[in-house]
Design an enzyme around this catalytic site. Structure first.
Site, PDB file in Angstrom:
ATOM      1  N   HIS A  58      -8.683  -5.012  13.173  1.00 28.55           N
ATOM      2  CA  HIS A  58      -9.255  -5.097  11.830  1.00 28.55           C
ATOM      3  C   HIS A  58     -10.681  -5.626  11.908  1.00 28.55           C
ATOM      4  O   HIS A  58     -10.897  -6.790  12.238  1.00 28.55           O
ATOM      5  CB  HIS A  58      -8.387  -6.016  10.976  1.00 28.55           C
ATOM      6  CG  HIS A  58      -8.723  -5.992   9.519  1.00 28.55           C
ATOM      7  ND1 HIS A  58      -9.785  -5.278   9.004  1.00 28.55           N
ATOM      8  CD2 HIS A  58      -8.126  -6.606   8.450  1.00 28.55           C
ATOM      9  CE1 HIS A  58      -9.832  -5.450   7.700  1.00 28.55           C
ATOM     10  NE2 HIS A  58      -8.842  -6.247   7.336  1.00 28.55           N
ATOM     11  N   GLU A  68       0.831  -1.206   0.000  1.00 28.01           N
ATOM     12  CA  GLU A  68       0.000   0.000   0.000  1.00 28.01           C
ATOM     13  C   GLU A  68       0.869   1.261   0.000  1.00 28.01           C
ATOM     14  O   GLU A  68       0.567   2.239  -0.693  1.00 28.01           O
ATOM     15  CB  GLU A  68      -0.932   0.003   1.207  1.00 28.01           C
ATOM     16  CG  GLU A  68      -1.894   1.176   1.226  1.00 28.01           C
ATOM     17  CD  GLU A  68      -2.924   1.084   2.341  1.00 28.01           C
ATOM     18  OE1 GLU A  68      -3.877   1.883   2.323  1.00 28.01           O
ATOM     19  OE2 GLU A  68      -2.773   0.224   3.245  1.00 28.01           O
TER      20      GLU A  68
END
Length: 417
Positions: free
Chosen positions: A342, A316
């Site tokens: 998450h 990313e």
């Protein structure tokens, strides 16, 4: 055809660091970790014994006992977060055209606890199929938007999106498009997830996806840190109510921010690993910027997917550096998963709320648990390590990437009439 403008007029959150939006935001800006030893089941034989569970939550504080028993936790979470958002937005649905108000919801897995309980009970029996009549209605992902629409009598577009960890971001993009195309006035969007149970933790452990830092769970989610070793599972829900601008103004609604763009892409690379060069991540951000009519110079903050996995964080960051070029060095970047864990299908929703509030309040929440620099990351990038930073946030981009290579990004900017 001129597209209509879409604004955010209601927020709701049920998270591991706060059971409503004000507490969630306070937890984010103060760098609070939601990770702790799991209380929901016996973890003695599990590789990972901690997670970011929702705390001090009793569904019967919000739902009738009989009704709560008919709902999987992921639906309970959805209803509670949505109730907060509806109140926050000042909605009186009796005075609005409910045929033009919809619900588009995201979840990656849905009723896993219900599935686990029912199959476990069957396995313990003599083979006679004695299933709860609510087994299927409790489990299926689309039941969450179904229950929300039933509670409020909303007859507009109603469905669920499933794209693993990108699910609730895809839900927001769908809602955004329905409104700006004139097919709805208001859409309740967001996502919920409840996978902290024996099946969820065992399954992700088998994939070697979770951190196993059992000796120090509070600091286990370490995005961009040299010693990161996997993500920390989280649970909860986030609700974002999107509304056509003129409709919002006509009823005197408060406006948090404007949703100006959404992007989607696929890695087309591997079922769990991101593209090593971040091609899908770069494309999804490019698509979001193009949709919003913005350039990289217009973005001040990126709430990254940043799961604390060895490969994902690198991929990313490469995509950001490649796309933003010199503009990358004036950005604030942070991973709020360092605090919330998450939330899988709900991650996009609660991280969108973080992005919206950063735009509203000009504060960037931090990436906590940073101890050791990783030479894989450019040291000139501002990862907002360990402490929130005040700055003008004209526009914020939020990334979510899911197993299967699903990528989705949304961009929120300050509302200007």
């Amino acid at each position: 055809m001129e597209l209509k403008r879409v604004v955010v007029t209601g927020l709701g959150a049920l998270t591991p660091i706060g059971n409503n939006v004000p507490d969630f935001w306070e937890g984010l800006t103060n760098g609070v970790s939601g990770a702790a030893p799991i209380k929901g089941f016996d973890t003695e034989k599990f590789k990972t014994k901690f997670a970011c569970e929702v705390k001090n939550f009793n569904p019967e504080d919000f739902l009738e006992k009989k009704e709560a028993r008919k709902l999987d936790p992921f639906v309970q979470y959805a209803l509670v977060a949505t109730e907060e958002a509806v109140k926050d937005g000042g909605f009186d649905f009796e005075k609005l055209d409910t045929n033009r108000i919809g619900v588009i919801w995201g979840a990656g897995i849905g009723g896993l606890k219900t599935f686990l309980d029912e199959i476990s009970n069957f396995a313990k029996g003599d083979g006679t199929p004695r299933y709860n009549p609510f087994f299927i209605p409790k489990m299926i992902i689309d039941i969450a938007p179904g229950h929300i629409s039933i509670k409020y009598g909303l007859r507009g577009p109603n469905f669920a999106t499933v794209s693993a960890c990108a699910s609730s971001t895809n839900a927001m993009i769908d809602a955004f498009n329905y409104i700006r195309l004139g097919m709805a006035d208001v859409i309740i969007s967001g996502g919920s997830e409840a996978i902290i149970n024996e099946a969820g933790m065992g399954g992700f452990n088998a994939m070697h996806a979770l951190s196993t830092r059992n000796d120090d769970p509070q600091t286990a989610s370490r995005p961009f840190d040299k010693d990161r070793d996997g993500f920390v599972a989280g649970e909860g829900a986030g609700t974002i109510i999107l509304e056509e601008l003129e409709h919002a103004k006509a009823r005197g609604a408060k406006i948090y921010a404007e949703l100006v763009g959404g992007g989607m892409s696929a890695d087309a690379n591997h079922i769990t690993a991101p593209h090593p060069e971040g091609l899908g991540a770069r494309m999804v951000m490019t698509n979001a910027l193009k949709d919003a009519g913005l350039t990289t110079a217009d973005i001040d903050y990126i709430n990254v997917h940043g799961t604390s996995t060895p490969l994902g964080d690198i991929s990313e960051t490469r995509a950001i550096a490649d796309l933003f070029g010199e503009d990358a060095y004036r950005l604030n970047i942070s991973s709020t998963k360092s605090m919330t864990g998450h939330l899988l299908g709900a991650a996009g929703a609660i991280e969108a709320i973080a992005a919206i509030l950063s735009v509203k309040n000009d504060i960037v929440p931090p990436t906590i648990n940073h101890f050791t620099d990783d030479p894989a990351f450019d040291p000139k990038l501002n990862f907002t390590f360990n402490k929130a930073q005040k700055r003008t946030v004209r526009a914020a981009l939020s990334n979510t990437f899911g197993f299967g290579g699903h990528n989705a990004s949304v961009i929120f900017k300050k509302y200007e009439d």
